[in-house]
Design a protein around this motif. Structure first.
Motif, mmCIF file in Angstrom:
data_model
loop_
_atom_site.group_PDB
_atom_site.id
_atom_site.type_symbol
_atom_site.label_atom_id
_atom_site.label_comp_id
_atom_site.label_asym_id
_atom_site.label_seq_id
_atom_site.Cartn_x
_atom_site.Cartn_y
_atom_site.Cartn_z
ATOM 1 N N THR A 312 0.847 -1.192 0.000
ATOM 2 C CA THR A 312 0.000 0.000 0.000
ATOM 3 C C THR A 312 0.878 1.236 0.000
ATOM 4 O O THR A 312 1.740 1.393 0.876
ATOM 5 N N SER A 314 1.064 5.436 0.211
ATOM 6 C CA SER A 314 0.264 6.519 0.784
ATOM 7 C C SER A 314 1.045 7.823 0.719
ATOM 8 O O SER A 314 2.277 7.836 0.727
ATOM 9 N N TRP A 325 -2.281 8.884 -8.759
ATOM 10 C CA TRP A 325 -1.025 8.156 -8.588
ATOM 11 C C TRP A 325 -0.401 7.938 -9.952
ATOM 12 O O TRP A 325 -1.091 7.647 -10.932
ATOM 13 N N ALA A 341 -6.580 4.754 -9.360
ATOM 14 C CA ALA A 341 -5.873 5.129 -8.132
ATOM 15 C C ALA A 341 -6.079 6.619 -7.896
ATOM 16 O O ALA A 341 -5.271 7.448 -8.317
ATOM 17 N N THR A 342 -7.172 6.969 -7.234
ATOM 18 C CA THR A 342 -7.557 8.373 -7.102
ATOM 19 C C THR A 342 -7.784 8.801 -5.653
ATOM 20 O O THR A 342 -8.414 9.811 -5.393
ATOM 21 N N SER A 345 -4.357 6.902 -0.664
ATOM 22 C CA SER A 345 -3.669 5.631 -0.453
ATOM 23 C C SER A 345 -4.006 4.715 -1.620
ATOM 24 O O SER A 345 -5.137 4.711 -2.114
ATOM 25 N N TRP A 346 -3.009 3.973 -2.053
ATOM 26 C CA TRP A 346 -3.174 3.101 -3.225
ATOM 27 C C TRP A 346 -2.760 1.701 -2.818
ATOM 28 O O TRP A 346 -1.580 1.449 -2.540
ATOM 29 N N MET A 363 2.487 10.753 -6.057
ATOM 30 C CA MET A 363 1.092 11.164 -6.069
ATOM 31 C C MET A 363 1.028 12.662 -6.319
ATOM 32 O O MET A 363 1.806 13.429 -5.734
#
Length: 745
Positions: A312, A314, A325, A341-342, A345-346, A363
Motif C-alpha cells: 500500500t 500513501s 497516482w 488510483a484516485t 492511499s493506493w 502522487m
C-alpha cells in the motif's frame, strides 16, 4: 509603493525583511504638529539572505526556519509563523515536509513572520521603535546547526539609519563534529543595520548594510572582553566584500557558522548580503489555498517489494480536490497515471516485476489554483525467498569478563530486520533471550555480529543459538518470519587476573588436515615504549620446540589469526577491549606434525626504526590446544499427540552436516552442508575414536540414526535423553546439531 522608509545599497540579494505597519493611530500635539504615530499590529517578515533560500528537490536537507526556539519544527508559535512567498507575492503556509521543496536554481521563498508588533514612529523627526515578541530558529545544515533570534526590535535614530536588535542563542557545532551540539549563552546582538532610511506615513523599506563593512574577530571568540585582531578577518578580494554587524558575527564564531556572515573568498560570498526588504501596509492577504504536500510517498513495508505480495502506497496533500497516482522509469518521467488510483492511499493486491521493478512512484494533487506532486519513491522488486540461515555460528569460546562475538548470517526476501541470541541453561528445554546484546550488520562479506554481555562462570556449559526475524509482512505474515541457527556450545575459561590465553580446536580440526582453533585472551596490558617506537601483542600458533615463554629471540610461528594485523594486537585496540580478545587461527593442512608439540602463545613485539625485537617477557603466555570430543545426539522424542517428523524446529531424520563451521581448514562463513566428518560412523580425522551410531528404538520408540557433534575438551560422554538433543559433557561443554528452519509466526 507610496512615499515611505526606503533603504538600498544596490546589492544583488534576493529576499526580504518585511515590516507591515497596520492601523496607525496619530495623536495631535498641543502645538498643532502631528505627534508620533502609534502602531499595534505590525508585521516583520524576513528571509535573512540567499544562503537560507536554497531549495532541495527531495524536500530535505535545506537550512529551514522554524517558529520558536525548540529543536523540533513548528510552523507557528504564538505571534510567529513560517510561510513561503511565491513569485507573485502571495504567501502559503508550510509544513516540515514542504519547507525545503523547490526547483534547483530558484529561491526557496521561506520567510519568518513576527506578527502583532507595536511601537511609535515620528516621520518628521525620523525616529521611532517597533518591537515584537517571539522567536524563530534558523536550522543551518538541515538542523545540525540551529540558532535563533528572539524578541526583535527595530529602532530608527533620526539620522537616516536604523538598527535591528534581538536576543540570539542556539547551539554550537563544527565542521569536524557536526553531530555534537552544545547550548550557547543567549546574548543581545545587533542583527542588522540600515542606511539611507526615509520614513513615510504609509510604508517602510530597508536593506541590511553589508558592502564595505569590515570585521576584526576576537582573539578568544568565547570571551567578548578579549582584544580584537589588528588585521581584518574579511577577505577583500571581491569588490563587493563586506560583513554583517560585529556582535552578530561574534555570535556565529560560537555557532561555527562564522564564515557565512562575512566575505571569506569562497564561491558563496555573493549569497551572504542581507535580502532586500519589501514592505506593504494595510491588511495582509490570507494565504492562497493551493495544494500543500504534508507527507511524501510512503509504503507499509520495507523495500525491496516482494513479487506476489501486496503493498500500500500513501501520501498526504492538503487542499487537493483530486489526486492521481503515477509511475515512471526515471524521476523526471515520463509519468503514467494509474487507472482507478484516485485516493491518497493506493493498495496493490499483488506486486509484479513488470509494473514495479526499477520504478518511481508519486502522487499529484490538483485544485483550482494548481497542481503539486509529493516526492517520488523509488521501488524495485525481488522474488520471495524463504528466510534461512546461510552461515551457521561457531561454538563460542571466551574468558570470564570478556564480551565474545556471536556471528551468523540469515538471508531471505523479505530480509531479517532483527537479530538476537538465545541461551539455554537446561539442555535446550527452554530458551531465553540474552539481554544486553548489541548487533552489528554484516559488511563486506562478513557475518552478522552480535556482541554478548560480559561472560560469567555461570555461562560455561550453556548453549547459544541465533534468531533472525523479519518485520511484519502485512497481508502475508502478520508476525513476520523467523529463522534459527544450529545451537552451539558456550565455553567460558576461568579468569586468573593475570595475562592468560586459552585455545580450543574447533570441529573438524586435525594435525594432518589443519583447521580452525578458537583463542581467547584476557588480562593483557600493552606498555608504552620508553625508548621510542611502540609495542604490540603477537598472538600465534607456535611449535614448542622453537619457542616457549621466557625465551627471547625472534620466534617463528606456525599460523596467525586473519582477524588481527599480521598476528598483532595494538595498544589502542587492547585498551579499548580492556586487555582482552577473541580470535580464530586457521591452520593450513600439513603445517603440524603429530610428533611435534605446539601451542597458542602471546608475546610482546617492539617495533622501532623498521626493526622488530622481542626482549620484553611481561606478556609471555602459552596454552595447549584442547582436543575436541565426539558426542552422539539423537532426534528428540515427539511431544504427545504429535506425529514424528512434524516438528518444524528439528526435522527428525534429516541428514546431519549442515554446520558450515565443521569443514577442516575453511572459513566459518562458508556455505553450509560441507562437513565431511559428521556422517554417522565416519571418522572425522580428529585422532579421537568416534562414538559408534546407535540403532534400534530411540527413547521415543522411533528408529533413528545417531548424529555426531564436536566440542571442547574432556572425556567423551554420551547421554541419550528422551526428547532432548543437547548433551552436557563431564567437562561442562555442550554440543548440538539442529537444522535451522523458518516458520511464519
Amino acid at each position: 509603493m507610496g512615499a515611505g522608509l526606503r533603504a538600498s545599497l544596490g546589492l544583488a540579494a534576493c529576499a526580504a525583511v518585511v515590516v507591515g505597519l497596520i492601523a496607525p493611530s496619530a495623536a495631535v500635539a498641543t502645538d498643532g504638529e502631528a505627534a508620533p504615530s502609534s502602531y499595534s499590529d505590525v508585521r516583520l517578515e524576513w528571509g535573512i539572505n540567499s544562503v537560507y533560500q536554497s531549495p532541495s528537490p527531495g524536500g530535505t536537507g535545506c537550512s529551514f526556519f522554524s517558529a520558536g526556539t525548540q529543536l523540533e519544527f513548528a510552523a507557528e508559535s504564538g505571534d510567529v509563523r513560517i510561510v513561503k512567498r511565491a513569485e507573485d507575492g502571495s504567501s502559503v503556509p508550510v509544513t516540515k515536509n514542504s519547507i525545503c521543496l523547490g526547483k534547483p536554481g530558484t529561491e526557496l521563498g521561506q520567510r519568518m513572520q513576527f506578527n502583532g508588533g507595536s511601537g511609535q514612529i515620528d516621520p518628521v523627526a525620523g525616529t521611532g521603535t517597533l518591537r515584537w515578541s517571539g522567536a524563530v530558529t534558523a536550522n543551518g545544515y538541515g538542523g545540525m546547526v540551529p540558532w535563533w533570534i528572539q524578541d526583535p526590535a527595530l529602532t530608527f535614530s533620526g539620522d537616516g539609519t536604523a538598527v535591528l536588535t534581538a536576543t540570539a542563542g542556539g547551539w554550537a557545532s563544527s565542521m569536524e563534529n557536526p553531530t555534537e551540539m552544545s547550548p550557547l549563552r543567549p546574548r543581545a546582538v545587533t542583527v542588522a543595520t540600515f542606511s539611507n532610511v526615509e520614513l513615510g506615513a504609509d510604508s517602510l523599506s530597508l536593506t541590511p548594510d553589508f558592502g564595505g563593512v569590515d570585521y576584526f574577530k576576537l582573539s578568544d571568540p568565547a570571551d567578548p572582553a578579549s582584544p580584537r585582531a589588528t588585521q581584518s578577518t574579511v577577505n577583500k578580494g571581491n569588490p563587493e566584500w563586506g560583513s554583517w554587524p560585529e556582535s552578530f558575527v561574534d555570535f556565529h564564531y560560537e555557532t561555527g557558522l562564522e564564515s557565512y556572515w562575512h566575505s571569506s573568498g569562497s564561491g558563496g560570498d555573493g549569497e551572504k548580503p542581507g535580502m532586500p526588504i519589501v514592505i506593504e501596509l494595510g491588511e495582509q492577504d490570507e494565504p492562497v489555498v493551493i495544494p500543500q504536500v504534508v507527507q511524501h510517498v510512503e509504503i507499509d513495508r520495507p523495500r525491496p517489494l516482494i513479487v506476489g505480495h501486496p503493498v500500500t502506497f500513501s501520501a498526504v496533500i492538503d487542499g487537493a480536490e483530486a489526486v492521481t497516482w503515477e509511475i515512471a522509469p526515471e524521476p523526471e518521467g515520463p509519468w503514467t497515471p494509474i487507472a482507478g488510483a484516485t485516493t491518497q492511499s493506493w493498495a496493490v493486491d499483488s506486486v509484479t516485476a513488470e509494473q514495479f521493478n526499477d520504478r518511481f512512484v508519486r502522487m499529484s494533487g490538483t485544485n483550482s489554483v494548481g497542481t503539486v506532486s509529493a516526492g517520488s519513491l523509488y521501488v524495485r522488486t525481488v522474488p520471495f525467498q524463504e528466510l534461512a540461515i546461510t552461515a551457521q555460528p561457531l561454538p563460542v569460546h571466551t574468558t570470564e569478563g570478556n564480551k565474545p562475538v556471536f556471528s551468523f548470517t540469515a538471508e531471505g526476501s523479505p530480509a531479517a530486520t532483527t537479530f538476537s541470541v538465545e541461551q539455554s541453561r537446561d539442555r535446550g528445554k527452554t530458551w531465553q533471550v540474552v539481554e544486553g546484546t548489541s548487533y552489528r550488520k554484516a559488511q563486506l562479506g562478513r557475518l552478522d555480529q552480535l556482541t554478548l554481555p560480559p561472560a560469567t562462570a555461570a555461562d560455561h556449559g550453556t548453549v547459544l543459538r541465533g534468531v533472525a526475524k523479519t518485520g511484519k509482512v502485512p497481508g502475508v505474515a502478520e508476525a513476520g518470519y523467523t529463522a534459527t541457527t544450529t545451537p552451539v556450545v558456550y565455553v567460558v575459561a576461568q579468569k586468573t587476573g593475570k595475562p592468560q590465553i586459552s585455545a580450543w580446536k574447533l570441529p573438524g580440526f586435525s594435525e594432518e588436515a589443519g583447521g580452525a582453533i578458537a583463542v581467547s585472551g584476557a588480562g593483557f596490558t600493552i606498555p608504552n615504549s620508553e625508548t621510542g617506537g611502540s609495542y604490540s601483542l603477537d598472538v600465534a600458533l607456535f611449535n614448542r620446540d622453537v619457542w616457549v615463554p621466557g625465551h627471547a629471540g625472534e620466534p617463528q610461528w606456525v599460523s596467525l589469526s586473519e582477524d588481527s594485523r599480521n598476528g598483532q594486537y595494538y595498544q589502542a585496540y587492547m585498551a579499548y577491549y580492556g586487555g582482552s580478545f577473541e580470535t580464530v587461527i586457521q591452520v593450513p593442512a600439513g603445517a603440524l606434525s603429530a610428533d611435534k608439540p605446539y601451542g597458542v602463545g602471546t608475546l610482546l613485539r617492539h617495533y622501532a626504526g623498521g626493526v622488530n625485537t622481542y626482549e620484553n617477557r611481561d606478556m609471555d603466555t602459552l596454552s595447549e590446544v584442547a582436543d575436541p570430543v565426539l558426542v552422539e545426539i539423537v532426534d528428540p522424542e515427539p511431544e504427545p499427540g504429535t506425529e514424528p517428523g512434524t516438528d518444524p524446529g528439528t526435522e527428525p531424520g534429516t541428514e546431519p552436516g549442515t554446520d558450515p563451521s565443521t569443514e577442516p581448514g575453511t572459513d566459518p562463513s562458508a556455505e553450509p552442508g560441507t562437513d565431511p566428518g559428521t556422517e554417522p560412523g565416519t571418522d572425522p580425522g580428529t585422532g579421537v575414536t568416534p562414538v559408534q551410531p546407535q540403532t534400534g528404538a530411540s527413547p521415543g520408540g522411533q528408529g533413528t540414526s545417531a548424529k555426531l557433534a564436536q566440542t571442547g575438551s574432556g572425556p567423551s560422554v554420551v547421554l541419550l535423553l528422551g526428547g532432548i538433543s543437547l548433551i552436557v559433557l563431564g567437562a561442562g561443554v555442550v554440543a548440538l546439531r539442529r537444522r535451522a528452519v523458518q516458520t511464519p509466526e
